[in-house]
Design an enzyme around this catalytic site. Structure first.
Site, PDB file in Angstrom:
ATOM      1  N   GLY A  21      34.888  90.296 -38.577  1.00 52.32           N
ATOM      2  CA  GLY A  21      34.706  89.038 -37.857  1.00 52.32           C
ATOM      3  C   GLY A  21      35.440  89.027 -36.537  1.00 52.32           C
ATOM      4  O   GLY A  21      34.904  88.553 -35.522  1.00 52.32           O
ATOM      5  N   TYR A  22      36.651  89.549 -36.524  1.00 51.40           N
ATOM      6  CA  TYR A  22      37.455  89.588 -35.300  1.00 51.40           C
ATOM      7  C   TYR A  22      36.807  90.504 -34.261  1.00 51.40           C
ATOM      8  O   TYR A  22      36.716  90.165 -33.079  1.00 51.40           O
ATOM      9  CB  TYR A  22      38.868  90.071 -35.639  1.00 51.40           C
ATOM     10  N   ALA A  23      36.324  91.675 -34.715  1.00 49.64           N
ATOM     11  CA  ALA A  23      35.664  92.601 -33.795  1.00 49.64           C
ATOM     12  C   ALA A  23      34.401  91.972 -33.219  1.00 49.64           C
ATOM     13  O   ALA A  23      34.119  92.101 -32.021  1.00 49.64           O
ATOM     14  CB  ALA A  23      35.336  93.905 -34.519  1.00 49.64           C
TER      15      ALA A  23
END
Length: 255
Positions: A158-160
């Site tokens: 999700g962060y990427a």
């Protein structure tokens, strides 16, 4: 300071910095204040807000205590800008690594939260503050991206995705707003020593050793390593720079 007539000074300008309470955001705020910039600081906790009030006081800045992802917070920022009626610098730094887990273990609630705080919030601030930026002769937006804007990482899907999206948003807005004189750039920090990764660094295990060995300069950065590039990107010295993503990573991506 000036070189060949190019002004590096930011004195008298007005800035909004989200996620200003600690780490990279606090280092950016301190650098802007030192350059006599009037900063409206956004931070989530009362404890950090209390510390920031004194930090921004001498430049007539102000502090908004609230979650940058909440509509009430951007409303409060707009109210704080009513007096000056323009905005020169917007630093979208608010963000967090919400979940570290294999993709199969992410819930949709965790996915939505991660994209909300790391991507949607930055877009909301850009959209809501666009008209104030258009009234500036020096408008500059700096989005704080990540190495994971370029790489996939491990257990951070999700962060990427969010930070990759932030870079594409940066380029899209740079194209759209160029004729209005608004420059939009991103800075992608590498491995920086902050409270958010203190637990990881304290373990000093194989993972930390591997990450450090991948950095050509041989060590992790510190928050002030990001503040300098932000000052440059905000200044007239970068007046012909827009749509750019600047890694500040000790050479990690060059490895």
């Amino acid at each position: 300071m000036s070189v060949a007539g190019v002004n590096f000074g930011l004195a008298g300008r007005v800035a909004v910095v989200t996620g200003a309470g600690r780490g990279i955001g606090r280092a950016i705020l301190d650098a802007l204040v030192l350059d006599e910039v009037r900063v409206i600081a956004v931070t989530r906790t009362k404890e950090s807000a209390a510390k920031l009030v004194e930090a921004v006081a001498h430049t007539a800045g102000s502090v908004i205590c609230g979650d940058a992802a909440e509509p009430a917070t951007i409303t409060a920022v707009c109210a704080a800008l009513d007096e000056v009626d323009h905005l020169d610098i917007l630093v979208n730094n608010a963000g967090e690594v919400v979940t570290r887990a294999p993709a199969s273990e992410w819930t949709m609630e965790q996915w939505d939260r991660c994209l909300n705080i790391n991507l949607r919030t930055a877009f909301t601030f850009c959209r809501e503050l666009e008209q104030l930026l258009r009234r500036s002769d020096h408008a500059s937006v700096i989005n704080i991206a990540s190495l994971l804007s370029f790489t996939g990482g491990i257990n951070s899907v999700g962060y990427a995705a969010a930070k990759g999206g932030l870079v594409q948003m940066t380029k899209a807005l740079a194209n759209e707003w160029a004729t209005a004189g608004i420059r939009v750039n991103a800075i992608a920090p590498g491995y920086i020593e902050t409270d958010a990764n203190a637990d990881l660094r304290s373990q000093q295990g194989e993972r930390v050793e591997h990450l450090t060995s991948r950095i050509p300069m041989g060590h992790w950065g510190v928050p002030t390593d990001i503040a300098g590039p932000v000052l440059f990107m905000c200044s007239d010295a970068a007046g012909y720079v827009t749509g750019t993503v600047l890694p500040v990573d000790g050479g990690f991506l060059a490895w």
